[in-house]
Design a protein around this motif. Structure first.
Motif, PDB file in Angstrom:
ATOM      1  N   MET A 172       4.676  -7.484  -6.437  1.00 37.45           N
ATOM      2  CA  MET A 172       5.330  -6.253  -6.852  1.00 37.45           C
ATOM      3  C   MET A 172       4.451  -5.058  -6.469  1.00 37.45           C
ATOM      4  SD  MET A 172       6.846  -5.421 -10.627  1.00 37.45           S
ATOM      5  CE  MET A 172       5.293  -5.609 -11.433  1.00 37.45           C
ATOM      6  N   LEU A 173       3.138  -5.215  -6.613  1.00 39.08           N
ATOM      7  CA  LEU A 173       2.231  -4.111  -6.315  1.00 39.08           C
ATOM      8  C   LEU A 173       1.959  -3.950  -4.823  1.00 39.08           C
ATOM      9  CD1 LEU A 173      -0.247  -4.367  -9.275  1.00 39.08           C
ATOM     10  CD2 LEU A 173       1.543  -2.690  -8.910  1.00 39.08           C
ATOM     11  N   LYS A 174       2.343  -4.928  -3.996  1.00 27.49           N
ATOM     12  CA  LYS A 174       2.191  -4.753  -2.552  1.00 27.49           C
ATOM     13  C   LYS A 174       3.002  -3.563  -2.076  1.00 27.49           C
ATOM     14  CE  LYS A 174       1.183  -9.456  -1.095  1.00 27.49           C
ATOM     15  NZ  LYS A 174       1.734 -10.641  -0.421  1.00 27.49           N
ATOM     16  N   LEU A 175       4.173  -3.368  -2.654  1.00 25.60           N
ATOM     17  CA  LEU A 175       5.010  -2.237  -2.281  1.00 25.60           C
ATOM     18  C   LEU A 175       4.714  -1.026  -3.150  1.00 25.60           C
ATOM     19  CD1 LEU A 175       7.449  -1.103  -0.677  1.00 25.60           C
ATOM     20  CD2 LEU A 175       8.816  -1.772  -2.629  1.00 25.60           C
ATOM     21  N   ALA A 176       4.600  -1.233  -4.443  1.00 29.23           N
ATOM     22  CA  ALA A 176       4.452  -0.108  -5.358  1.00 29.23           C
ATOM     23  C   ALA A 176       3.085   0.545  -5.243  1.00 29.23           C
ATOM     24  CB  ALA A 176       4.681  -0.577  -6.793  1.00 29.23           C
ATOM     25  N   GLY A 177       2.052  -0.241  -4.961  1.00 31.83           N
ATOM     26  CA  GLY A 177       0.702   0.295  -4.906  1.00 31.83           C
ATOM     27  C   GLY A 177       0.529   1.435  -3.920  1.00 31.83           C
ATOM     28  N   PRO A 178       0.872   1.240  -2.638  1.00 33.68           N
ATOM     29  CA  PRO A 178       0.708   2.339  -1.682  1.00 33.68           C
ATOM     30  C   PRO A 178       1.557   3.564  -2.021  1.00 33.68           C
ATOM     31  CG  PRO A 178       1.009   0.272  -0.517  1.00 33.68           C
ATOM     32  CD  PRO A 178       1.242  -0.004  -1.971  1.00 33.68           C
ATOM     33  N   VAL A 179       2.740   3.357  -2.562  1.00 31.63           N
ATOM     34  CA  VAL A 179       3.593   4.488  -2.919  1.00 31.63           C
ATOM     35  C   VAL A 179       2.970   5.277  -4.060  1.00 31.63           C
ATOM     36  CG1 VAL A 179       5.861   5.130  -3.821  1.00 31.63           C
ATOM     37  CG2 VAL A 179       5.672   3.354  -2.089  1.00 31.63           C
ATOM     38  N   ILE A 180       2.434   4.577  -5.049  1.00 32.89           N
ATOM     39  CA  ILE A 180       1.803   5.247  -6.181  1.00 32.89           C
ATOM     40  C   ILE A 180       0.541   5.983  -5.729  1.00 32.89           C
ATOM     41  CG2 ILE A 180       0.632   4.849  -8.381  1.00 32.89           C
ATOM     42  CD1 ILE A 180       2.657   2.533  -8.812  1.00 32.89           C
ATOM     43  N   VAL A 181      -0.271   5.334  -4.906  1.00 30.64           N
ATOM     44  CA  VAL A 181      -1.489   5.972  -4.414  1.00 30.64           C
ATOM     45  C   VAL A 181      -1.143   7.218  -3.601  1.00 30.64           C
ATOM     46  CG1 VAL A 181      -3.432   5.696  -2.820  1.00 30.64           C
ATOM     47  CG2 VAL A 181      -2.899   3.906  -4.455  1.00 30.64           C
ATOM     48  N   TYR A 182      -0.145   7.128  -2.725  1.00 35.90           N
ATOM     49  CA  TYR A 182       0.260   8.278  -1.940  1.00 35.90           C
ATOM     50  C   TYR A 182       0.763   9.406  -2.844  1.00 35.90           C
ATOM     51  CZ  TYR A 182       2.753  11.249   1.311  1.00 35.90           C
ATOM     52  OH  TYR A 182       3.194  12.329   2.010  1.00 35.90           O
ATOM     53  N   GLY A 183       1.552   9.066  -3.856  1.00 32.79           N
ATOM     54  CA  GLY A 183       2.064  10.079  -4.775  1.00 32.79           C
ATOM     55  C   GLY A 183       0.955  10.771  -5.548  1.00 32.79           C
ATOM     56  N   VAL A 184      -0.001  10.006  -6.053  1.00 35.45           N
ATOM     57  CA  VAL A 184      -1.111  10.588  -6.810  1.00 35.45           C
ATOM     58  C   VAL A 184      -1.977  11.452  -5.895  1.00 35.45           C
ATOM     59  CG1 VAL A 184      -3.238  10.031  -8.069  1.00 35.45           C
ATOM     60  CG2 VAL A 184      -1.127   8.803  -8.571  1.00 35.45           C
ATOM     61  N   PHE A 185      -2.289  10.956  -4.707  1.00 33.25           N
ATOM     62  CA  PHE A 185      -3.112  11.724  -3.779  1.00 33.25           C
ATOM     63  C   PHE A 185      -2.406  13.015  -3.355  1.00 33.25           C
ATOM     64  CE2 PHE A 185      -4.520  12.780   0.543  1.00 33.25           C
ATOM     65  CZ  PHE A 185      -5.859  13.027   0.288  1.00 33.25           C
ATOM     66  N   SER A 186      -1.109  12.933  -3.066  1.00 35.99           N
ATOM     67  CA  SER A 186      -0.349  14.122  -2.674  1.00 35.99           C
ATOM     68  C   SER A 186      -0.322  15.146  -3.799  1.00 35.99           C
ATOM     69  CB  SER A 186       1.077  13.748  -2.289  1.00 35.99           C
ATOM     70  OG  SER A 186       1.078  12.880  -1.201  1.00 35.99           O
ATOM     71  N   ALA A 187      -0.137  14.677  -5.028  1.00 38.08           N
ATOM     72  CA  ALA A 187      -0.137  15.593  -6.171  1.00 38.08           C
ATOM     73  C   ALA A 187      -1.496  16.260  -6.325  1.00 38.08           C
ATOM     74  CB  ALA A 187       0.234  14.836  -7.444  1.00 38.08           C
ATOM     75  N   PHE A 188      -2.566  15.511  -6.089  1.00 39.39           N
ATOM     76  CA  PHE A 188      -3.911  16.079  -6.164  1.00 39.39           C
ATOM     77  C   PHE A 188      -4.103  17.167  -5.115  1.00 39.39           C
ATOM     78  CE2 PHE A 188      -8.264  16.054  -4.473  1.00 39.39           C
ATOM     79  CZ  PHE A 188      -8.942  16.541  -5.580  1.00 39.39           C
ATOM     80  N   VAL A 189      -3.689  16.897  -3.884  1.00 37.65           N
ATOM     81  CA  VAL A 189      -3.860  17.875  -2.804  1.00 37.65           C
ATOM     82  C   VAL A 189      -3.046  19.134  -3.085  1.00 37.65           C
ATOM     83  CG1 VAL A 189      -3.398  18.308  -0.347  1.00 37.65           C
ATOM     84  CG2 VAL A 189      -4.469  16.173  -1.055  1.00 37.65           C
ATOM     85  N   VAL A 190      -1.818  18.971  -3.538  1.00 33.20           N
ATOM     86  CA  VAL A 190      -0.972  20.133  -3.843  1.00 33.20           C
ATOM     87  C   VAL A 190      -1.576  20.936  -4.994  1.00 33.20           C
ATOM     88  CG1 VAL A 190       1.282  20.828  -4.741  1.00 33.20           C
ATOM     89  CG2 VAL A 190       1.133  19.161  -2.901  1.00 33.20           C
TER      90      VAL A 190
END
Length: 159
Positions: free
Chosen positions: A128-146
Motif C-alpha cells: 500500500m505504501l509503495k504507491l502512497a509513500g511517494p505521493v505523500i512525500v511529494y505532497g509534504v515536500f511541495s507544501a514545504f517549498v510553497v
C-alpha cells in the motif's frame, strides 16, 4: 513517420509491423473522452455536494470543508473498491475515474487488497505504501517549498 521506421527494419519486421497495423483495434478516442469527462465531472459533483453538506450541517467554512470532503470521498472510494464497484467504474470511465483523489484512494486500496495474502505488514502495509509513500512525500515536500517561498515573499517582499 511510420514509413521512416519501416526503412530501418528487416523485411520480417516490416511484414510483422504491417500485419500489426492491419489488426490494430481503433480506439474510440472521442467517446472515451466524453465518458471520462462525465464520470470525472460526476465525481466532482458528488464531492461538491459532500462539501456543501459539511458547510450547512456541520458549520464548516468553504476553506475548512475541503479536508473532511476529501476524506469522505476517499472512504467512499475504498468502500466501493472493496466490493469491486470502483473497478467497473474505472473500466468504463478510464481517466475520468483516475484523475480525482478517488483514483488515488482506489489505487492504494487495490494494491492492499491484492497483496493481503502476504500478511498485514509485508503484504498490505508495504504494498500500500509503495504507491502512497511517494505521493505523500511529494505532497509534504511541495507544501514545504510553497510555504518557504510564501514566507520569503512576506518577510522580504512586503506582501
Amino acid at each position: 513517420m511510420a514509413d521512416k521506421k519501416k526503412i530501418n527494419l528487416t523485411p520480417e519486421a516490416q511484414q510483422y509491423q504491417s500485419y500489426q497495423e492491419k489488426r490494430e483495434v481503433k480506439r474510440p478516442i472521442f467517446k472515451n473522452c466524453i465518458k471520462a469527462f462525465f464520470v470525472g465531472g460526476t465525481i466532482c459533483l458528488i464531492g461538491q455536494a459532500i462539501s456543501t453538506f459539511y458547510i450547512y450541517y456541520f458549520d464548516f467554512t468553504e476553506q475548512t470543508a475541503g479536508n473532511p470532503t476529501v476524506a469522505t470521498l476517499i472512504f467512499i472510494t475504498m468502500f466501493l473498491t472493496g466490493f469491486g464497484v470502483y473497478d467497473r467504474i474505472g473500466q468504463f470511465a478510464g481517466a475520468g475515474s483516475a484523475v480525482p483523489v478517488t483514483g488515488f484512494g482506489n489505487a492504494v486500496v487495490a494494491s492492499a487488497i491484492e497483496h493481503r495474502t502476504e500478511g498485514f505488514v509485508l503484504g498490505v502495509g508495504s504494498n500500500m505504501l509503495k504507491l502512497a509513500g511517494p505521493v505523500i512525500v511529494y505532497g509534504v515536500f511541495s507544501a514545504f517549498v510553497v510555504a518557504l517561498i510564501k514566507t520569503i515573499l512576506i518577510k522580504w517582499g512586503g506582501l
